[in-house]
Design a protein around this motif. Structure first.
Motif, PDB file in Angstrom:
ATOM      1  N   PRO A 109     -20.097 -93.893  27.691  1.00  0.00           N
ATOM      2  CA  PRO A 109     -19.992 -95.205  27.044  1.00  0.00           C
ATOM      3  C   PRO A 109     -19.914 -96.327  28.073  1.00  0.00           C
ATOM      4  O   PRO A 109     -19.247 -96.200  29.099  1.00  0.00           O
ATOM      5  CB  PRO A 109     -18.701 -95.099  26.236  1.00  0.00           C
ATOM      6  N   ALA A 110     -20.628 -97.415  27.803  1.00  0.00           N
ATOM      7  CA  ALA A 110     -20.728 -98.533  28.745  1.00  0.00           C
ATOM      8  C   ALA A 110     -19.579 -99.503  28.514  1.00  0.00           C
ATOM      9  O   ALA A 110     -19.720-100.512  27.827  1.00  0.00           O
ATOM     10  CB  ALA A 110     -22.073 -99.234  28.583  1.00  0.00           C
ATOM     11  N   LYS A 111     -18.429 -99.185  29.092  1.00  0.00           N
ATOM     12  CA  LYS A 111     -17.285-100.095  28.971  1.00  0.00           C
ATOM     13  C   LYS A 111     -17.458-101.289  29.906  1.00  0.00           C
ATOM     14  O   LYS A 111     -16.928-102.371  29.668  1.00  0.00           O
ATOM     15  CB  LYS A 111     -15.993 -99.348  29.320  1.00  0.00           C
ATOM     16  N   ALA A 143     -36.991-113.895  29.446  1.00  0.00           N
ATOM     17  CA  ALA A 143     -36.444-114.840  28.468  1.00  0.00           C
ATOM     18  C   ALA A 143     -35.223-114.252  27.772  1.00  0.00           C
ATOM     19  O   ALA A 143     -34.257-114.974  27.473  1.00  0.00           O
ATOM     20  CB  ALA A 143     -37.514-115.213  27.442  1.00  0.00           C
ATOM     21  N   ALA A 144     -35.262-112.937  27.506  1.00  0.00           N
ATOM     22  CA  ALA A 144     -34.154-112.288  26.801  1.00  0.00           C
ATOM     23  C   ALA A 144     -34.293-110.785  26.959  1.00  0.00           C
ATOM     24  O   ALA A 144     -35.384-110.268  27.255  1.00  0.00           O
ATOM     25  CB  ALA A 144     -34.158-112.663  25.326  1.00  0.00           C
ATOM     26  N   ALA A 145     -33.199-110.091  26.764  1.00  0.00           N
ATOM     27  CA  ALA A 145     -33.202-108.626  26.773  1.00  0.00           C
ATOM     28  C   ALA A 145     -32.218-108.122  25.743  1.00  0.00           C
ATOM     29  O   ALA A 145     -31.166-108.747  25.514  1.00  0.00           O
ATOM     30  CB  ALA A 145     -32.850-108.088  28.161  1.00  0.00           C
ATOM     31  N   ALA A 146     -32.560-107.024  25.110  1.00  0.00           N
ATOM     32  CA  ALA A 146     -31.692-106.428  24.097  1.00  0.00           C
ATOM     33  C   ALA A 146     -31.658-104.922  24.335  1.00  0.00           C
ATOM     34  O   ALA A 146     -32.692-104.257  24.229  1.00  0.00           O
ATOM     35  CB  ALA A 146     -32.218-106.740  22.706  1.00  0.00           C
ATOM     36  N   PHE A 147     -30.478-104.417  24.669  1.00  0.00           N
ATOM     37  CA  PHE A 147     -30.334-103.003  25.017  1.00  0.00           C
ATOM     38  C   PHE A 147     -29.373-102.311  24.050  1.00  0.00           C
ATOM     39  O   PHE A 147     -28.282-102.808  23.783  1.00  0.00           O
ATOM     40  CB  PHE A 147     -29.787-102.839  26.441  1.00  0.00           C
ATOM     41  N   ASP A 148     -29.799-101.148  23.579  1.00  0.00           N
ATOM     42  CA  ASP A 148     -28.928-100.297  22.781  1.00  0.00           C
ATOM     43  C   ASP A 148     -28.423 -99.114  23.598  1.00  0.00           C
ATOM     44  O   ASP A 148     -27.524 -98.399  23.166  1.00  0.00           O
ATOM     45  CB  ASP A 148     -29.695 -99.783  21.560  1.00  0.00           C
ATOM     46  N   VAL A 149     -29.001 -98.913  24.785  1.00  0.00           N
ATOM     47  CA  VAL A 149     -28.673 -97.751  25.617  1.00  0.00           C
ATOM     48  C   VAL A 149     -28.485 -98.194  27.064  1.00  0.00           C
ATOM     49  O   VAL A 149     -29.079 -99.189  27.503  1.00  0.00           O
ATOM     50  CB  VAL A 149     -29.781 -96.685  25.532  1.00  0.00           C
ATOM     51  N   PHE A 150     -27.680 -97.433  27.807  1.00  0.00           N
ATOM     52  CA  PHE A 150     -27.334 -97.822  29.174  1.00  0.00           C
ATOM     53  C   PHE A 150     -27.327 -96.595  30.075  1.00  0.00           C
ATOM     54  O   PHE A 150     -27.186 -95.459  29.600  1.00  0.00           O
ATOM     55  CB  PHE A 150     -25.975 -98.518  29.196  1.00  0.00           C
ATOM     56  N   ALA A 151     -27.475 -96.836  31.363  1.00  0.00           N
ATOM     57  CA  ALA A 151     -27.546 -95.736  32.325  1.00  0.00           C
ATOM     58  C   ALA A 151     -26.282 -94.890  32.301  1.00  0.00           C
ATOM     59  O   ALA A 151     -26.337 -93.670  32.447  1.00  0.00           O
ATOM     60  CB  ALA A 151     -27.788 -96.279  33.733  1.00  0.00           C
ATOM     61  N   GLU A 152     -25.139 -95.534  32.103  1.00  0.00           N
ATOM     62  CA  GLU A 152     -23.877 -94.804  31.979  1.00  0.00           C
ATOM     63  C   GLU A 152     -23.235 -95.174  30.647  1.00  0.00           C
ATOM     64  O   GLU A 152     -23.027 -96.347  30.356  1.00  0.00           O
ATOM     65  CB  GLU A 152     -22.935 -95.143  33.134  1.00  0.00           C
ATOM     66  N   ILE A 159     -28.385-109.186  24.715  1.00  0.00           N
ATOM     67  CA  ILE A 159     -27.783-108.632  23.498  1.00  0.00           C
ATOM     68  C   ILE A 159     -27.541-107.147  23.722  1.00  0.00           C
ATOM     69  O   ILE A 159     -28.408-106.442  24.245  1.00  0.00           O
ATOM     70  CB  ILE A 159     -28.706-108.833  22.287  1.00  0.00           C
ATOM     71  N   ALA A 160     -26.385-106.659  23.327  1.00  0.00           N
ATOM     72  CA  ALA A 160     -26.050-105.243  23.503  1.00  0.00           C
ATOM     73  C   ALA A 160     -25.498-104.660  22.217  1.00  0.00           C
ATOM     74  O   ALA A 160     -24.739-105.322  21.492  1.00  0.00           O
ATOM     75  CB  ALA A 160     -25.027-105.081  24.624  1.00  0.00           C
ATOM     76  N   THR A 161     -25.893-103.432  21.936  1.00  0.00           N
ATOM     77  CA  THR A 161     -25.286-102.647  20.859  1.00  0.00           C
ATOM     78  C   THR A 161     -24.926-101.275  21.423  1.00  0.00           C
ATOM     79  O   THR A 161     -25.561-100.805  22.375  1.00  0.00           O
ATOM     80  CB  THR A 161     -26.241-102.494  19.653  1.00  0.00           C
ATOM     81  N   PRO A 162     -23.920-100.612  20.858  1.00  0.00           N
ATOM     82  CA  PRO A 162     -23.393 -99.367  21.452  1.00  0.00           C
ATOM     83  C   PRO A 162     -24.130 -98.111  20.991  1.00  0.00           C
ATOM     84  O   PRO A 162     -23.578 -97.266  20.298  1.00  0.00           O
ATOM     85  CB  PRO A 162     -21.934 -99.375  20.992  1.00  0.00           C
ATOM     86  N   SER A 193     -24.769 -86.180  21.090  1.00  0.00           N
ATOM     87  CA  SER A 193     -24.934 -86.650  22.468  1.00  0.00           C
ATOM     88  C   SER A 193     -23.649 -86.559  23.292  1.00  0.00           C
ATOM     89  O   SER A 193     -23.700 -86.630  24.521  1.00  0.00           O
ATOM     90  CB  SER A 193     -25.432 -88.103  22.469  1.00  0.00           C
ATOM     91  N   ALA A 194     -22.494 -86.398  22.641  1.00  0.00           N
ATOM     92  CA  ALA A 194     -21.228 -86.387  23.377  1.00  0.00           C
ATOM     93  C   ALA A 194     -21.023 -85.072  24.128  1.00  0.00           C
ATOM     94  O   ALA A 194     -20.657 -85.053  25.304  1.00  0.00           O
ATOM     95  CB  ALA A 194     -20.062 -86.643  22.431  1.00  0.00           C
ATOM     96  N   CYS A 195     -21.254 -83.949  23.466  1.00  0.00           N
ATOM     97  CA  CYS A 195     -21.091 -82.646  24.111  1.00  0.00           C
ATOM     98  C   CYS A 195     -22.237 -82.440  25.115  1.00  0.00           C
ATOM     99  O   CYS A 195     -23.405 -82.710  24.808  1.00  0.00           O
ATOM    100  CB  CYS A 195     -21.110 -81.535  23.062  1.00  0.00           C
TER     101      CYS A 195
END
Length: 531
Positions: free
Chosen positions: A261-263, A250-259, A274-277, A50-52
């Protein structure tokens, strides 16, 4: 020897597959766009995660590129439209990390329902915050799946094991498949109204972008738990933040983001978030599986033409490839013939399959026919780009198949409808057919007239009225021009009626020759064909 650039981290086992199959590899991870562009033309294949990001500029610079392999599912980092236009196959590995991603979605669902990360943090800080965390059970709740494909189906299976009720919104989910999975197929509004938990499992496309918009989320049941382990951009992140703050979610858990890496992100620090990278595919098993799969798929394509899990090309298995090869060659030559005699373009294409070929995987054969057909007018076109080019042009395409062929074991017929001009036949259609005999393509019919012979690299096609003296005049004219005849095939309707001459010649004739041929009595049309 084909050469592949590995532009993202892949396991050594994948590199070994390329090497063992005779494919040269370079490993260059972390290249900038300019660095990638500078070397792109050196490679036949590009392996990425996904990086390239091979965008239109990179693909344009990669003049020898034949295939891009994505070790994983999401391909939003690849410009598929540009790749298709350039004739580059884009493959992914949709099955290698399906279990891992599904498990992560379920884990995030549990973590959000019980607020495990915050409870862990408070406990390890010595606060023992037992009264602060009263969770909710998932059993007997309704899970809403947005997307019920490979990963979504696995989430459904696990949710059913938790005795959850599962509803799914997926335009491509059939009722039969829904029954098989034990899920209820619903529209999006119904899902939003009924779901206690929503998980997303769909790619990011123009149709799915922002599918959970502010307006859509406002329709959701109060107290919803939202999980996104699919792609960033599917959900309005600002709206999710507001709804976490006001308690609608009530809650949200995201592993992915619009941008990524999500710094930084508007969701960071929100209550019950909750967030995971982007860990959905990050297990030892999944990383190994997708790397091995993409290496095998790319190797198969570069070495044998087999196509697996392509997003812009019909699939061809390794077993099918050698069997299809002569039919693909025949279809491309018939298409090239039709394209070269359609001087004023065409409005409709019909491809008919008879006999043995009718029972094969015809999609790549059709793609080859269209490639040959368009090459005369479009030049840089191949089996990958031809179908999309034809579709964009608005030309109607249809296919028919007949299990038995009256004369041959197999037959492909191509008919193109041309605009009516002085050179068009009465019906406005040009028709020709061919067969594969002893593994080689042969032409057997032109304009409905039987005419059997092999293709030559250069051929002279003449449509004339069957009158005495024509063949002699034609032979004399070719002799005067110093053109040697290699093959000579004739076909006609009736004595004195319309006839066809198809002559294989050893070199390109001067342009003046076709003008002289056109001037001969009884000649209706003459054309030099290249194959």
């Amino acid at each position: 020897m084909p050469k592949v650039l590995i532009a993202d981290d892949l396991s050594q086992a994948a590199v070994d597959i390329f090497t063992n199959r005779g494919i040269d590899t370079d490993i260059k991870v972390g290249l900038s766009k300019d660095e990638l562009i500078a070397i792109a033309d050196q490679y036949d294949g590009l392996a990425v995660r996904s990086a390239c990001k091979p965008d239109a500029d990179v693909i344009a610079a990669a003049t020898n590129l034949k295939v891009i392999g994505r070790a994983g599912i999401g391909v939003d980092n690849i410009d598929i439209k540009a790749a298709t236009a350039k004739g580059v196959v884009v493959m992914n590995t949709p099955f290698g990390n399906a279990v891992t991603t599904a498990e992560h979605a379920v884990a995030m669902m549990f973590a959000a329902a019980r607020q495990i990360p915050a409870a862990d943090q408070g406990t390890q800080a010595g606060k023992w915050p037992k009264k602060s965390f009263v969770g909710t059970e998932l059993s007997y709740k309704t899970l809403g799946l947005i997307g019920c494909g490979n990963i979504g189906a696995r989430v459904a299976e696990r949710a059913k094991g938790l005795t959850m009720k599962v509803v799914a919104y997926d335009p491509f989910l059939t009722e039969e498949r829904a029954i098989e999975l034990g899920v209820e197929k619903v529209d999006l509004d119904t899902l939003l109204a009924r779901a206690d938990v929503i998980t997303l499992h769909t790619p990011l496309t123009d149709q799915t972008r922002n599918i959970l918009s502010r307006e859509a989320l406002a329709k959701a049941k109060k107290g919803l738990i939202l999980v996104n382990c699919a792609r960033g951009g599917l959900v309005d992140e600002a709206a999710v933040r507001e709804m976490l703050d006001n308690g609608h979610l009530a809650a949200a858990a995201f592993d992915v983001f619009a941008e990524e890496p999500a710094k930084e992100n508007i969701l960071f620090g929100a209550p019950n978030f909750i967030a995971t990278p982007h860990l959905g595919a990050a297990t030892v098993e999944a990383q190994e599986n997708v790397a091995l799969q993409v290496a095998e798929q790319m190797s198969d394509y570069l070495l044998s033409g087999a196509v697996t899990n392509a997003l812009n090309m019909p699939s061809v298995t390794a077993d099918e490839a050698p069997r299809l090869k002569p039919f693909i060659e025949l279809a491309e030559k018939l298409g090239a013939f039709a394209g070269q005699v359609s001087d004023h373009g065409f409005e409709e294409v019909v491809i008919e399959y008879e006999g043995e070929v009718a029972e094969l995987n015809r999609k790549p054969v059709t793609a080859a026919a269209l490639s040959g057909l368009l090459h005369a007018s479009r030049g840089d076109v191949n089996m990958v780009s031809a179908p999309s080019i034809l579709a964009e042009s608005g030309v109607k395409l249809s296919e028919t198949k007949t299990e038995e062929s009256p004369v041959y074991d197999n037959l492909i017929r191509i008919k193109v409808k041309v605009p009516r001009t002085a050179n068009s036949d009465e019906t406005g259609w040009r028709s020709l057919a061919g067969t594969v005999s002893a593994g080689r393509p042969r032409i057997v019919e032109v304009k409905g007239m039987p005419l059997e012979g092999a293709f030559s690299s250069v051929m002279l096609y003449v449509n004339n009225i069957d009158k005495p003296g024509f063949i002699g005049a034609l032979g004399a004219m070719l002799g005067e021009a110093g053109i040697n005849i290699a093959t000579f095939h004739l076909g006609r309707q009736d004595t004195g009626g319309e006839a066809i001459a198809l002559i294989g010649i050893d070199g390109l004739p001067p342009h003046e020759l076709t003008e002289k041929l056109d001037a001969l009595p009884h000649v209706r049309y003459a054309k030099v064909l290249n194959f």
